[in-house]
Design a protein around this motif. Sequence first.
Motif, PDB file in Angstrom:
ATOM      1  N   VAL A  47      13.096  64.332 -52.289  1.00 39.58           N
ATOM      2  CA  VAL A  47      13.983  65.256 -53.002  1.00 39.58           C
ATOM      3  C   VAL A  47      13.740  65.152 -54.510  1.00 39.58           C
ATOM      4  O   VAL A  47      13.589  66.162 -55.200  1.00 39.58           O
ATOM      5  CB  VAL A  47      15.467  64.978 -52.656  1.00 39.58           C
ATOM      6  N   ALA A  48      13.660  63.929 -55.016  1.00 36.05           N
ATOM      7  CA  ALA A  48      13.471  63.714 -56.455  1.00 36.05           C
ATOM      8  C   ALA A  48      12.149  64.302 -56.949  1.00 36.05           C
ATOM      9  O   ALA A  48      12.071  64.790 -58.082  1.00 36.05           O
ATOM     10  CB  ALA A  48      13.531  62.226 -56.766  1.00 36.05           C
ATOM     11  N   HIS A  49      11.144  64.279 -56.105  1.00 32.30           N
ATOM     12  CA  HIS A  49       9.818  64.778 -56.478  1.00 32.30           C
ATOM     13  C   HIS A  49       9.868  66.198 -57.054  1.00 32.30           C
ATOM     14  O   HIS A  49       9.092  66.545 -57.940  1.00 32.30           O
ATOM     15  CB  HIS A  49       8.895  64.738 -55.255  1.00 32.30           C
ATOM     16  N   HIS A  50      10.771  67.001 -56.586  1.00 34.80           N
ATOM     17  CA  HIS A  50      10.843  68.401 -56.988  1.00 34.80           C
ATOM     18  C   HIS A  50      11.644  68.641 -58.268  1.00 34.80           C
ATOM     19  O   HIS A  50      11.584  69.748 -58.821  1.00 34.80           O
ATOM     20  CB  HIS A  50      11.440  69.241 -55.856  1.00 34.80           C
ATOM     21  N   ALA A  51      12.395  67.647 -58.733  1.00 29.47           N
ATOM     22  CA  ALA A  51      13.258  67.877 -59.894  1.00 29.47           C
ATOM     23  C   ALA A  51      13.127  66.811 -60.979  1.00 29.47           C
ATOM     24  O   ALA A  51      13.259  67.126 -62.168  1.00 29.47           O
ATOM     25  CB  ALA A  51      14.716  67.949 -59.451  1.00 29.47           C
ATOM     26  N   GLU A  52      12.878  65.585 -60.583  1.00 29.32           N
ATOM     27  CA  GLU A  52      12.845  64.476 -61.542  1.00 29.32           C
ATOM     28  C   GLU A  52      11.697  64.663 -62.538  1.00 29.32           C
ATOM     29  O   GLU A  52      10.551  64.859 -62.148  1.00 29.32           O
ATOM     30  CB  GLU A  52      12.698  63.148 -60.806  1.00 29.32           C
ATOM     31  N   GLY A  53      12.040  64.625 -63.814  1.00 27.55           N
ATOM     32  CA  GLY A  53      11.048  64.822 -64.857  1.00 27.55           C
ATOM     33  C   GLY A  53      10.724  66.290 -65.109  1.00 27.55           C
ATOM     34  O   GLY A  53       9.919  66.610 -65.972  1.00 27.55           O
ATOM     35  N   LYS A  54      11.323  67.177 -64.330  1.00 30.01           N
ATOM     36  CA  LYS A  54      11.117  68.617 -64.510  1.00 30.01           C
ATOM     37  C   LYS A  54      12.413  69.246 -65.025  1.00 30.01           C
ATOM     38  O   LYS A  54      12.477  69.708 -66.144  1.00 30.01           O
ATOM     39  CB  LYS A  54      10.682  69.254 -63.193  1.00 30.01           C
ATOM     40  N   ARG A  55      13.432  69.252 -64.172  1.00 27.42           N
ATOM     41  CA  ARG A  55      14.736  69.799 -64.576  1.00 27.42           C
ATOM     42  C   ARG A  55      15.776  68.693 -64.777  1.00 27.42           C
ATOM     43  O   ARG A  55      16.842  68.943 -65.324  1.00 27.42           O
ATOM     44  CB  ARG A  55      15.248  70.789 -63.527  1.00 27.42           C
ATOM     45  N   VAL A  56      15.470  67.502 -64.291  1.00 28.13           N
ATOM     46  CA  VAL A  56      16.383  66.362 -64.422  1.00 28.13           C
ATOM     47  C   VAL A  56      15.628  65.226 -65.106  1.00 28.13           C
ATOM     48  O   VAL A  56      14.518  64.874 -64.697  1.00 28.13           O
ATOM     49  CB  VAL A  56      16.879  65.894 -63.029  1.00 28.13           C
ATOM     50  N   ARG A  57      16.240  64.672 -66.144  1.00 30.46           N
ATOM     51  CA  ARG A  57      15.622  63.552 -66.868  1.00 30.46           C
ATOM     52  C   ARG A  57      15.474  62.349 -65.938  1.00 30.46           C
ATOM     53  O   ARG A  57      16.431  61.940 -65.268  1.00 30.46           O
ATOM     54  CB  ARG A  57      16.495  63.177 -68.062  1.00 30.46           C
ATOM     55  N   ALA A  58      14.270  61.785 -65.871  1.00 27.57           N
ATOM     56  CA  ALA A  58      14.019  60.600 -65.044  1.00 27.57           C
ATOM     57  C   ALA A  58      14.792  59.409 -65.610  1.00 27.57           C
ATOM     58  O   ALA A  58      14.883  59.244 -66.827  1.00 27.57           O
ATOM     59  CB  ALA A  58      12.535  60.292 -65.002  1.00 27.57           C
ATOM     60  N   GLN A  59      15.353  58.622 -64.714  1.00 25.09           N
ATOM     61  CA  GLN A  59      16.085  57.423 -65.100  1.00 25.09           C
ATOM     62  C   GLN A  59      15.544  56.233 -64.308  1.00 25.09           C
ATOM     63  O   GLN A  59      15.048  56.411 -63.198  1.00 25.09           O
ATOM     64  CB  GLN A  59      17.577  57.604 -64.831  1.00 25.09           C
ATOM     65  N   PRO A  60      15.664  55.021 -64.865  1.00 28.87           N
ATOM     66  CA  PRO A  60      15.064  53.846 -64.219  1.00 28.87           C
ATOM     67  C   PRO A  60      15.959  53.205 -63.153  1.00 28.87           C
ATOM     68  O   PRO A  60      16.030  51.982 -63.054  1.00 28.87           O
ATOM     69  CB  PRO A  60      14.863  52.891 -65.401  1.00 28.87           C
ATOM     70  N   TYR A  61      16.627  53.996 -62.362  1.00 21.97           N
ATOM     71  CA  TYR A  61      17.552  53.464 -61.354  1.00 21.97           C
ATOM     72  C   TYR A  61      17.097  53.875 -59.955  1.00 21.97           C
ATOM     73  O   TYR A  61      16.388  54.860 -59.777  1.00 21.97           O
ATOM     74  CB  TYR A  61      18.973  53.978 -61.598  1.00 21.97           C
ATOM     75  N   GLU A  62      17.557  53.125 -58.968  1.00 17.12           N
ATOM     76  CA  GLU A  62      17.299  53.481 -57.576  1.00 17.12           C
ATOM     77  C   GLU A  62      17.986  54.810 -57.281  1.00 17.12           C
ATOM     78  O   GLU A  62      18.955  55.180 -57.933  1.00 17.12           O
ATOM     79  CB  GLU A  62      17.860  52.404 -56.633  1.00 17.12           C
ATOM     80  N   LYS A  63      17.489  55.485 -56.270  1.00 16.08           N
ATOM     81  CA  LYS A  63      18.095  56.744 -55.846  1.00 16.08           C
ATOM     82  C   LYS A  63      18.777  56.537 -54.501  1.00 16.08           C
ATOM     83  O   LYS A  63      18.270  55.804 -53.659  1.00 16.08           O
ATOM     84  CB  LYS A  63      17.022  57.826 -55.742  1.00 16.08           C
ATOM     85  N   VAL A  64      19.932  57.176 -54.323  1.00 18.31           N
ATOM     86  CA  VAL A  64      20.676  57.044 -53.068  1.00 18.31           C
ATOM     87  C   VAL A  64      20.984  58.423 -52.500  1.00 18.31           C
ATOM     88  O   VAL A  64      21.127  59.396 -53.237  1.00 18.31           O
ATOM     89  CB  VAL A  64      21.987  56.240 -53.249  1.00 18.31           C
ATOM     90  N   VAL A  65      21.057  58.474 -51.161  1.00 15.64           N
ATOM     91  CA  VAL A  65      21.307  59.727 -50.454  1.00 15.64           C
ATOM     92  C   VAL A  65      22.750  59.756 -49.968  1.00 15.64           C
ATOM     93  O   VAL A  65      23.246  58.768 -49.416  1.00 15.64           O
ATOM     94  CB  VAL A  65      20.348  59.876 -49.249  1.00 15.64           C
ATOM     95  N   PHE A  66      23.399  60.903 -50.144  1.00 18.14           N
ATOM     96  CA  PHE A  66      24.746  61.136 -49.641  1.00 18.14           C
ATOM     97  C   PHE A  66      24.695  62.270 -48.628  1.00 18.14           C
ATOM     98  O   PHE A  66      24.052  63.291 -48.868  1.00 18.14           O
ATOM     99  CB  PHE A  66      25.696  61.513 -50.781  1.00 18.14           C
ATOM    100  N   HIS A  67      25.384  62.068 -47.519  1.00 19.41           N
ATOM    101  CA  HIS A  67      25.454  63.082 -46.461  1.00 19.41           C
ATOM    102  C   HIS A  67      26.898  63.149 -46.002  1.00 19.41           C
ATOM    103  O   HIS A  67      27.470  62.126 -45.611  1.00 19.41           O
ATOM    104  CB  HIS A  67      24.524  62.677 -45.313  1.00 19.41           C
ATOM    105  N   HIS A  68      27.508  64.313 -46.078  1.00 15.95           N
ATOM    106  CA  HIS A  68      28.931  64.483 -45.753  1.00 15.95           C
ATOM    107  C   HIS A  68      29.792  63.483 -46.519  1.00 15.95           C
ATOM    108  O   HIS A  68      30.730  62.903 -45.970  1.00 15.95           O
ATOM    109  CB  HIS A  68      29.178  64.347 -44.253  1.00 15.95           C
ATOM    110  N   GLY A  69      29.460  63.268 -47.789  1.00 16.31           N
ATOM    111  CA  GLY A  69      30.223  62.370 -48.647  1.00 16.31           C
ATOM    112  C   GLY A  69      30.001  60.893 -48.395  1.00 16.31           C
ATOM    113  O   GLY A  69      30.586  60.056 -49.068  1.00 16.31           O
ATOM    114  N   ARG A  70      29.138  60.558 -47.469  1.00 17.23           N
ATOM    115  CA  ARG A  70      28.890  59.155 -47.102  1.00 17.23           C
ATOM    116  C   ARG A  70      27.576  58.695 -47.709  1.00 17.23           C
ATOM    117  O   ARG A  70      26.545  59.342 -47.550  1.00 17.23           O
ATOM    118  CB  ARG A  70      28.833  59.053 -45.571  1.00 17.23           C
ATOM    119  N   ARG A  71      27.621  57.571 -48.411  1.00 13.53           N
ATOM    120  CA  ARG A  71      26.415  56.979 -48.989  1.00 13.53           C
ATOM    121  C   ARG A  71      25.646  56.292 -47.861  1.00 13.53           C
ATOM    122  O   ARG A  71      26.192  55.455 -47.139  1.00 13.53           O
ATOM    123  CB  ARG A  71      26.806  55.962 -50.051  1.00 13.53           C
TER     124      ARG A  71
END
Length: 100
Positions: A47-71
């Motif tokens: 998911v990040a591949h399509h936006a990170e560094g393009k429309r969203v500033r890259a940050q040095p943190y892990e990425k987490v997925v949320f589905h139906h409000g659940r991490r």
Amino acid sequence: MTGTVELGVEDQAPQPVPLNAVFATDFVQILVPVTTADTMREVAAAVAHHAEGKRVRAQPYEKVVFHHGRRLPPEMTVAEAGIQPLEHVRVEYDVPEGAQ
């Protein structure tokens, strides 16, 4: 004598699962192809591949997925999470408290 063997989720070949996704503060929802065997860490990267560094500033943190409000844990697979084709997921940076 032939019998049938019932296969569990872990015994089946990975199946494609297209997901609707939004990354962090991005304003664009994207369709991301993943498989039932992909982990949440792999989903977050896809998911990040399509936006990170393009429309969203890259940050040095892990990425987490949320589905139906659940991490979802990073090692959980799409199949284990029960995510179905075309369902929505959100990927966010896991920013530690006080770091920004």
